[in-house]
Design an enzyme around this catalytic site. Structure first.
Site, PDB file in Angstrom:
ATOM      1  N   CYS A   2      -4.742  -5.846  -5.729  1.00 41.21           N
ATOM      2  CA  CYS A   2      -5.471  -5.688  -4.464  1.00 41.21           C
ATOM      3  C   CYS A   2      -5.065  -4.336  -3.902  1.00 41.21           C
ATOM      4  O   CYS A   2      -3.937  -4.157  -3.444  1.00 41.21           O
ATOM      5  CB  CYS A   2      -5.120  -6.817  -3.495  1.00 41.21           C
ATOM      6  SG  CYS A   2      -5.899  -6.636  -1.866  1.00 41.21           S
ATOM      7  N   GLU A 118     -12.649  -4.719  -5.377  1.00 42.56           N
ATOM      8  CA  GLU A 118     -12.246  -4.396  -6.739  1.00 42.56           C
ATOM      9  C   GLU A 118     -13.346  -3.530  -7.350  1.00 42.56           C
ATOM     10  O   GLU A 118     -14.504  -3.585  -6.926  1.00 42.56           O
ATOM     11  CB  GLU A 118     -12.036  -5.653  -7.588  1.00 42.56           C
ATOM     12  CG  GLU A 118     -10.836  -6.495  -7.195  1.00 42.56           C
ATOM     13  CD  GLU A 118      -9.480  -5.832  -7.451  1.00 42.56           C
ATOM     14  OE1 GLU A 118      -9.473  -4.674  -7.911  1.00 42.56           O
ATOM     15  OE2 GLU A 118      -8.457  -6.462  -7.161  1.00 42.56           O
TER      16      GLU A 118
END
Length: 251
Positions: A2, A118
């Protein structure tokens, strides 16, 4: 992993959502749709009552909302820039890694997010022959808060005087695990979540760290959709960064 996320909820909303008892922030943070490492972020923790509160510090820890810097700096670090590389901690090794094990034992946090980003490599290549990456935003389908599992540390700056209010630096990291199947094709790692019924156990500093308190998102609970490549530049910030990109614009 992340490496970017969005956090647009107000401090008042988070206080209500997480049943915070004490707010320990100098000033509210602005909505941030492009949270990047080294930025200030909201964190929910449980700590002894503050001296300013006038309460007995031997009382049980209270749930607090604080502002931390994303990128954990271990208490033993000589240079705080180490935090730039410690934005994520792997669940599989967090209890053993020297940088994280003390925090995992007693300094655990929840980092509230709207969702996280992402990047997926497409079939298209750039001028250097590398795949062009398409950003995706991953969030709860129900629009609720993503309660990401985190750790925090308090680093004492040796260059500052004992009476300097800025002598302690509060920093944090996000715990990650293998991505569930429906998201694994985008990236093989994802943040761990803390379910509501386990918030207290996870945050309680008197409870030993236990990865069984953490779970990957239940398959189907999160949704992922492509968003504008504007998010790739940290200088860009605004709700347009999390708006779905029409499929015909995805290459």
């Amino acid at each position: 992993m992340c490496g970017r996320y969005a956090s647009s909820r107000s401090s008042d909303d988070l206080v209500e959502e997480f049943e915070v008892v004490e707010t320990r922030i100098a000033a509210p943070l602005a909505a941030d749709y492009n949270v990047a490492p080294t930025k200030e972020v909201y964190a929910v923790v449980e700590r002894p009552p503050s001296r300013e509160s006038g309460q007995d510090r031997t009382e049980p820890a209270q749930r607090q909302l604080r502002v931390l810097t994303w990128g954990l700096v271990p208490s033993w670090a000589k240079d705080p820039s180490i935090g730039n590389r410690m934005i994520n901690a792997r669940m599989e090794t967090v209890a053993e890694k020297p940088a994280y094990r003390k925090a995992f034992a007693a300094r655990r946090a929840i980092l509230p997010a709207d969702g996280y980003f992402e990047w997926y490599p497409t079939a298209r290549t750039d001028a250097k022959g590398k795949p062009v990456k398409q950003p995706f935003f991953i969030r709860p389908k129900d629009g609720g808060v993503l309660a990401m599992a985190g750790l925090y540390e308090i680093w004492r700056d040796p260059t500052k005087a004992d009476d300097d209010p800025d002598r302690f630096r509060w920093t944090c990291t996000v715990l990650t695990t293998e991505a569930e199947d429906s998201l694994g094709h985008i990236h093989d790692r994802m943040p761990l979540m803390v379910e509501r019924e386990r918030w207290h156990e996870w945050l309680d500093p008197t409870t030993p760290g236990d990865t069984s308190l953490l779970v990957p998102a239940v398959p189907g609970r999160l949704e992922a959709y492509p968003v504008p490549r504007l998010v790739s530049n940290v200088r860009n910030n605004g709700p347009e960064l999390v708006e779905p990109l029409p499929l015909e614009e995805v290459e």
